[in-house]
Design an enzyme around this catalytic site. Structure first.
Site, short mmCIF file in Angstrom:
data_model
loop_
_atom_site.label_atom_id
_atom_site.label_comp_id
_atom_site.label_asym_id
_atom_site.label_seq_id
_atom_site.Cartn_x
_atom_site.Cartn_y
_atom_site.Cartn_z
N THR A 94 -4.07 -19.05 -7.88
CA THR A 94 -3.20 -18.07 -8.54
C THR A 94 -3.49 -16.64 -8.07
O THR A 94 -2.60 -15.79 -8.12
CB THR A 94 -3.34 -18.15 -10.06
OG1 THR A 94 -4.72 -17.99 -10.44
CG2 THR A 94 -2.85 -19.50 -10.57
N ASP A 95 -4.71 -16.39 -7.60
CA ASP A 95 -5.00 -15.06 -7.05
C ASP A 95 -4.21 -14.82 -5.77
O ASP A 95 -3.77 -13.70 -5.49
CB ASP A 95 -6.50 -14.89 -6.80
CG ASP A 95 -7.10 -16.00 -5.95
OD1 ASP A 95 -6.48 -17.07 -5.80
OD2 ASP A 95 -8.23 -15.81 -5.45
N THR A 119 -15.31 -14.02 -2.21
CA THR A 119 -16.21 -15.14 -1.93
C THR A 119 -15.73 -15.87 -0.68
O THR A 119 -16.51 -16.19 0.22
CB THR A 119 -16.25 -16.10 -3.12
OG1 THR A 119 -16.65 -15.38 -4.28
CG2 THR A 119 -17.25 -17.22 -2.86
#
Length: 247
Positions: A94-95, A119
């Site tokens: 969703t990011d 990350t």
């Protein structure tokens, strides 16, 4: 007065949030726990809330938030202002969705390449007609340092230097710094060049926790938007509220 929106981006341990009225960001908060998010909601009483999360279980938090506001969760089902051609939308982070939507808010006339340096490093492309096909996922900065240490017997765990290291590392720590940082910068510049060759002009946008680290190290002109995910979440929230009012 326009309604007050709260956009929340939850990571594995902490979250970020911002209050908006229409497209204007009013307040930004980071390093938020679920308790501090609830405190913000109780204090500000937003009309609408949208959440993007990497966590698998949000039920407890959602139940509490719904006592104060209308809440929506960004997932593969929630309508978004783009045409999603991704072959497996249920696996799309969703990011990444919020990032490309946010990019089109900042550059409404341009195709955009979103580079999210966190990350992992993700590359996502959306064209001028809001067509999204996907992108690529690569190891992030810290993950590369940790992988070299974890999967070998003798290579030390090195912390990233603030300046770009020399190309030729004259000892093992310097060689690791050169390989990881120079290699990652070359990757980012190479991906930008590849998209330029295939798609012509577009706006490259850098976001994520390591965005500031790479900003000065990349040769190409690139715009850093540290709150891109929250901007995209707000656009998705407004899109759904407007569609609900029309129906």
């Amino acid at each position: 007065m326009h309604p007050l929106n709260l956009c929340i981006d939850l990571g594995n341990t902490t979250g970020k949030a911002a209050f908006f009225r229409q497209q204007k960001m009013l307040e930004y908060h980071e390093q938020l726990s679920e308790k501090s998010i609830l405190h913000l909601v109780q204090k500000e009483q937003p009309h609408h809330i949208i959440i993007s999360s990497v966590r698998s279980n949000l039920d407890g938090l959602l139940d509490q938030l719904k006592q104060y506001s209308e809440v929506m969760v960004l997932d593969s089902i929630l309508p978004v202002p783009m045409i999603n051609h991704y072959e497996t939308p249920h696996t799309l982070g969703t990011d990444r969705i919020a990032g490309v939507v946010g990019a089109r808010v900042l550059y409404p006339q341009d195709s955009c390449l979103v580079i999210d340096a966190g990350t992992c490093i993700t590359y996502d492309f959306i064209d001028q007609q809001d067509n999204y096909f996907g992108g690529s996922i690569s190891l992030g900065l810290q993950m590369r340092f940790k992988a070299l240490h974890h999967y070998t017997d003798r290579l030390p765990l090195i912390e990233a230097s603030t300046t770009r290291p020399a190309l030729v590392g004259t000892n093992t720590p310097k060689a690791i710094l050169s390989g990881v940082i120079n290699g990652l910068v070359a990757e980012i510049e190479g991906v930008i060049a590849g998209y330029s060759e295939n798609f012509g002009n577009f706006a490259p946008i850098l976001c994520g926790g390591d965005a500031a680290f790479f900003e000065s190290k990349i040769k190409e002109s690139i715009f850093v938007a540290s709150n891109l995910i929250l901007i995209g979440l707000n656009r998705i929230l407004i899109y759904n509220v407007e569609n609900k009012l029309k129906s």
